[in-house]
Scaffold this motif. Structure first.
Motif, PDB file in Angstrom:
ATOM      1  N   GLY A   1       0.811  -1.131  -0.047  1.00  0.00           N
ATOM      2  CA  GLY A   1      -0.055  -0.117  -0.137  1.00  0.00           C
ATOM      3  C   GLY A   1       0.622   1.135   0.193  1.00  0.00           C
ATOM      4  N   ALA A   2       2.061   0.979   0.422  1.00  0.00           N
ATOM      5  CA  ALA A   2       3.223   2.440   0.405  1.00  0.00           C
ATOM      6  C   ALA A   2       3.300   2.646  -1.061  1.00  0.00           C
ATOM      7  CB  ALA A   2       4.386   2.143   1.203  1.00  0.00           C
ATOM      8  N   ASP A   3       3.923   4.105  -1.177  1.00  0.00           N
ATOM      9  CA  ASP A   3       4.209   4.406  -2.574  1.00  0.00           C
ATOM     10  C   ASP A   3       5.466   3.820  -2.888  1.00  0.00           C
ATOM     11  OD1 ASP A   3       2.135   6.500  -3.401  1.00  0.00           O
ATOM     12  OD2 ASP A   3       2.510   7.108  -1.330  1.00  0.00           O
ATOM     13  N   VAL A   4       6.367   3.539  -1.941  1.00  0.00           N
ATOM     14  CA  VAL A   4       7.751   3.218  -2.222  1.00  0.00           C
ATOM     15  C   VAL A   4       8.227   2.180  -1.157  1.00  0.00           C
ATOM     16  CG1 VAL A   4      10.014   4.100  -2.162  1.00  0.00           C
ATOM     17  CG2 VAL A   4       8.516   5.351  -3.165  1.00  0.00           C
ATOM     18  N   ARG A   5       8.888   1.153  -1.477  1.00  0.00           N
ATOM     19  CA  ARG A   5       9.305   0.062  -0.543  1.00  0.00           C
ATOM     20  C   ARG A   5      10.744  -0.087  -0.554  1.00  0.00           C
ATOM     21  NH1 ARG A   5       4.891  -0.689  -1.897  1.00  0.00           N
ATOM     22  NH2 ARG A   5       5.486  -0.842  -4.068  1.00  0.00           N
ATOM     23  N   TYR A   6      11.690   0.033   0.605  1.00  0.00           N
ATOM     24  CA  TYR A   6      12.982  -0.119   0.580  1.00  0.00           C
ATOM     25  C   TYR A   6      13.099  -1.463   1.493  1.00  0.00           C
ATOM     26  CZ  TYR A   6      13.866   4.725  -1.218  1.00  0.00           C
ATOM     27  OH  TYR A   6      13.700   5.832  -1.565  1.00  0.00           O
ATOM     28  N   ALA A   7      13.800  -2.323   1.101  1.00  0.00           N
ATOM     29  CA  ALA A   7      14.167  -3.709   1.758  1.00  0.00           C
ATOM     30  C   ALA A   7      15.229  -4.054   1.834  1.00  0.00           C
ATOM     31  CB  ALA A   7      13.065  -4.770   1.173  1.00  0.00           C
ATOM     32  N   ARG A   8      15.514  -4.851   3.186  1.00  0.00           N
ATOM     33  CA  ARG A   8      16.938  -5.500   3.089  1.00  0.00           C
ATOM     34  C   ARG A   8      16.801  -6.585   2.294  1.00  0.00           C
ATOM     35  NH1 ARG A   8      20.287  -5.533   7.179  1.00  0.00           N
ATOM     36  NH2 ARG A   8      20.442  -7.959   6.902  1.00  0.00           N
ATOM     37  N   PRO A   9      18.195  -7.069   1.606  1.00  0.00           N
ATOM     38  CA  PRO A   9      18.466  -8.139   0.525  1.00  0.00           C
ATOM     39  C   PRO A   9      17.735  -9.341   1.239  1.00  0.00           C
ATOM     40  CG  PRO A   9      20.201  -6.981   1.114  1.00  0.00           C
ATOM     41  CD  PRO A   9      19.772  -6.238   2.006  1.00  0.00           C
ATOM     42  N   ASP A  10      17.733  -9.641   2.642  1.00  0.00           N
ATOM     43  CA  ASP A  10      17.209 -10.846   3.299  1.00  0.00           C
ATOM     44  C   ASP A  10      15.922 -10.700   3.377  1.00  0.00           C
ATOM     45  OD1 ASP A  10      17.722  -9.236   5.071  1.00  0.00           O
ATOM     46  OD2 ASP A  10      18.957 -10.571   6.172  1.00  0.00           O
ATOM     47  N   ALA A  11      15.226  -9.405   3.327  1.00  0.00           N
ATOM     48  CA  ALA A  11      13.718  -9.706   3.535  1.00  0.00           C
ATOM     49  C   ALA A  11      13.019 -10.593   2.956  1.00  0.00           C
ATOM     50  CB  ALA A  11      13.273  -8.196   3.290  1.00  0.00           C
ATOM     51  N   LYS A  12      11.960 -11.150   3.393  1.00  0.00           N
ATOM     52  CA  LYS A  12      11.112 -12.173   3.017  1.00  0.00           C
ATOM     53  C   LYS A  12       9.494 -11.724   2.670  1.00  0.00           C
ATOM     54  CE  LYS A  12      13.806 -15.937   4.665  1.00  0.00           C
ATOM     55  NZ  LYS A  12      14.787 -15.155   5.009  1.00  0.00           N
ATOM     56  N   PHE A  13       9.323 -11.875   1.510  1.00  0.00           N
ATOM     57  CA  PHE A  13       7.891 -11.485   0.920  1.00  0.00           C
ATOM     58  C   PHE A  13       7.171 -12.650   0.488  1.00  0.00           C
ATOM     59  CE2 PHE A  13      11.020  -8.151   0.237  1.00  0.00           C
ATOM     60  CZ  PHE A  13      10.216  -6.783   0.492  1.00  0.00           C
ATOM     61  N   SER A  14       5.880 -12.850   0.840  1.00  0.00           N
ATOM     62  CA  SER A  14       5.013 -13.972   0.139  1.00  0.00           C
ATOM     63  C   SER A  14       3.557 -13.527   0.404  1.00  0.00           C
ATOM     64  CB  SER A  14       5.206 -15.158   1.151  1.00  0.00           C
ATOM     65  OG  SER A  14       4.247 -16.045   1.055  1.00  0.00           O
ATOM     66  N   VAL A  15       2.926 -13.626  -0.985  1.00  0.00           N
ATOM     67  CA  VAL A  15       1.295 -13.786  -0.912  1.00  0.00           C
ATOM     68  C   VAL A  15       0.793 -15.091  -0.528  1.00  0.00           C
ATOM     69  CG1 VAL A  15      -0.357 -13.318  -2.830  1.00  0.00           C
ATOM     70  CG2 VAL A  15       1.813 -12.392  -3.243  1.00  0.00           C
TER      71      VAL A  15
ATOM     72  N   VAL B   1      10.043 -14.936  -1.597  1.00  0.00           N
ATOM     73  CA  VAL B   1      10.811 -14.263  -2.531  1.00  0.00           C
ATOM     74  C   VAL B   1      11.852 -13.527  -1.547  1.00  0.00           C
ATOM     75  CG1 VAL B   1      10.735 -12.253  -4.241  1.00  0.00           C
ATOM     76  CG2 VAL B   1       9.080 -14.220  -4.296  1.00  0.00           C
ATOM     77  N   GLU B   2      12.932 -13.490  -1.632  1.00  0.00           N
ATOM     78  CA  GLU B   2      13.884 -12.586  -0.900  1.00  0.00           C
ATOM     79  C   GLU B   2      13.983 -11.470  -1.710  1.00  0.00           C
ATOM     80  OE1 GLU B   2      17.066 -14.218   0.979  1.00  0.00           O
ATOM     81  OE2 GLU B   2      15.856 -15.557   2.125  1.00  0.00           O
ATOM     82  N   GLY B   3      14.578 -10.175  -0.444  1.00  0.00           N
ATOM     83  CA  GLY B   3      14.451  -8.992  -1.027  1.00  0.00           C
ATOM     84  C   GLY B   3      15.024  -8.617  -2.426  1.00  0.00           C
TER      85      GLY B   3
ATOM     86  N   ILE C   1      11.592  -8.179  -9.161  1.00  0.00           N
ATOM     87  CA  ILE C   1      10.385  -8.586 -10.082  1.00  0.00           C
ATOM     88  C   ILE C   1       9.122  -7.550  -9.746  1.00  0.00           C
ATOM     89  CG2 ILE C   1      10.721 -10.989  -9.913  1.00  0.00           C
ATOM     90  CD1 ILE C   1       8.751 -11.166  -7.571  1.00  0.00           C
ATOM     91  N   GLY C   2       9.679  -6.219  -8.785  1.00  0.00           N
ATOM     92  CA  GLY C   2       8.531  -5.336  -8.667  1.00  0.00           C
ATOM     93  C   GLY C   2       7.973  -5.160  -7.061  1.00  0.00           C
ATOM     94  N   LEU C   3       8.233  -6.029  -6.592  1.00  0.00           N
ATOM     95  CA  LEU C   3       7.531  -6.073  -5.034  1.00  0.00           C
ATOM     96  C   LEU C   3       8.042  -5.028  -4.223  1.00  0.00           C
ATOM     97  CD1 LEU C   3       7.073  -9.808  -4.159  1.00  0.00           C
ATOM     98  CD2 LEU C   3       5.135  -7.961  -4.777  1.00  0.00           C
ATOM     99  N   ALA C   4       9.584  -4.938  -4.490  1.00  0.00           N
ATOM    100  CA  ALA C   4      10.278  -3.911  -3.733  1.00  0.00           C
ATOM    101  C   ALA C   4      10.867  -2.905  -4.713  1.00  0.00           C
ATOM    102  CB  ALA C   4      11.387  -4.473  -2.744  1.00  0.00           C
ATOM    103  N   THR C   5      11.012  -1.598  -4.320  1.00  0.00           N
ATOM    104  CA  THR C   5      11.429  -0.561  -5.068  1.00  0.00           C
ATOM    105  C   THR C   5      12.960  -0.946  -5.298  1.00  0.00           C
ATOM    106  OG1 THR C   5      10.094   0.658  -4.024  1.00  0.00           O
ATOM    107  CG2 THR C   5      11.528   1.759  -5.183  1.00  0.00           C
ATOM    108  N   ARG C   6      13.616  -0.945  -4.253  1.00  0.00           N
ATOM    109  CA  ARG C   6      14.973  -1.355  -4.106  1.00  0.00           C
ATOM    110  C   ARG C   6      15.752  -2.115  -2.809  1.00  0.00           C
ATOM    111  NH1 ARG C   6      18.259   2.857  -1.900  1.00  0.00           N
ATOM    112  NH2 ARG C   6      17.071   4.904  -2.091  1.00  0.00           N
ATOM    113  N   VAL C   7      16.905  -2.650  -2.841  1.00  0.00           N
ATOM    114  CA  VAL C   7      17.166  -3.281  -1.499  1.00  0.00           C
ATOM    115  C   VAL C   7      18.207  -2.417  -1.186  1.00  0.00           C
ATOM    116  CG1 VAL C   7      16.796  -5.673  -2.159  1.00  0.00           C
ATOM    117  CG2 VAL C   7      18.993  -4.706  -2.787  1.00  0.00           C
ATOM    118  N   CYS C   8      18.372  -2.345   0.325  1.00  0.00           N
ATOM    119  CA  CYS C   8      19.464  -1.542   0.978  1.00  0.00           C
ATOM    120  C   CYS C   8      19.727  -2.491   2.224  1.00  0.00           C
ATOM    121  CB  CYS C   8      19.084  -0.171   1.091  1.00  0.00           C
ATOM    122  SG  CYS C   8      17.298   0.330   1.258  1.00  0.00           S
TER     123      CYS C   8
END
Length: 265
Positions: free
Chosen positions: A127-141, A177-179, A185-192
């Motif tokens: 829902g946020a406009d931008v997402r910064y994520a750690r490389p090891d963050a984990k995303f799942s639908v 999916v990791e960060g 693929i578009g789930l995160a804006t970039r990793v940092c």
């Protein structure tokens, strides 16, 4: 202001920080957390001096998704889950508002993601406009694991952000999916390495820009989305309402809670 589970702090520069503050439960979504996030969004809508929002989860996760207790409520036939069709917040229902509400806020929302952003937790981040994520963050639908579809406006955001076949793969498999891949693929804006520091820096930069141009830009880009949000939000609710409490959905939850293979009919 401190809602139970969610802390909102407003800085002098007009940057608000919203922290999901249930670290012991990986910020999982229970009724109080839903209430807290919806309340935080309502509070921020009234802040005339607001320039930008930083959204993050305390502890080792952003948000691990629906709390197990919420599944007990579903299994118990809790009527709180029954009227998903009611549009309690403009285009959205109460559950969708925890993610859709960030889109409708008049200023940019920057999310910082570390650890898990699963199921409903992923949808809040989307829902946020931008997402910064750690490389090891984990995303799942992750909704498929519970016999459900993403219904907290996730279908709108997935359709906007991710290639259609990839959105389908994520929704059908629930794979993690990791960060680094998430950014590709578009789930995160970039990793940092330090998403919260990056989010704060971006918010400060936004806060130093013309608030009129920033708000106009958000309205313009919201309006440029090809996804018919009103239709998709209603469709999510219609599909979910038919699934919740149905035999195969209850079996998915039961099997998940009992750590066994599901036996679907």
């Amino acid at each position: 202001m401190h809602h139970d589970r969610v802390r909102v702090t407003l800085g002098g520069d007009g940057v608000a920080e919203v922290a999901l503050a249930r670290a012991d439960k990986m910020n999982a979504l229970d009724p109080a957390m839903f209430h807290g996030i919806v309340g935080a969004i309502a509070q921020l809508r009234e802040e005339k001096s607001l320039r930008a929002v930083v959204l993050h989860g305390e502890g080792r996760a952003f948000c691990a998704g629906l709390d197990k207790s919420s599944f007990a409520a579903i299994l118990g036939g809790d009527k709180g889950f029954s009227d998903l069709m009611a549009r309690t917040h403009g285009l959205a229902n109460h559950f969708q508002q925890v993610a859709w509400g960030w889109r409708e806020l008049s200023v940019p929302v920057i999310a910082a993601v570390q650890g898990a952003a699963f199921g409903g937790g992923l949808q809040v981040a989307l829902g946020a406009d931008v997402r910064y994520a750690r490389p090891d963050a984990k995303f799942s639908v992750m909704e498929i694991k519970w016999g459900l579809v993403p219904d907290m406006s996730g279908a709108v955001f997935l359709a906007e952000l991710v290639r259609p076949d990839m959105a389908r793969e994520l929704a059908f498999t629930g794979r993690i999916v990791e960060g680094t891949e998430a950014a590709a693929i578009g789930l995160a804006t970039r990793v940092c390495e330090d998403p919260l520091a990056e989010a704060r820096a971006a918010a400060a930069r936004i806060a130093a820009s013309s608030p009129d141009a920033i708000r106009a830009g958000k309205r313009l880009l919201n309006g440029a989305s090809p996804v018919r949000a009103d239709e998709v939000l209603l469709a999510e609710s219609r599909e979910q309402q038919a699934l919740i409490g149905s035999p195969n959905q209850l079996e998915a939850v039961q099997a998940g809670l009992e750590n066994r293979a599901a036996r679907f009919r």
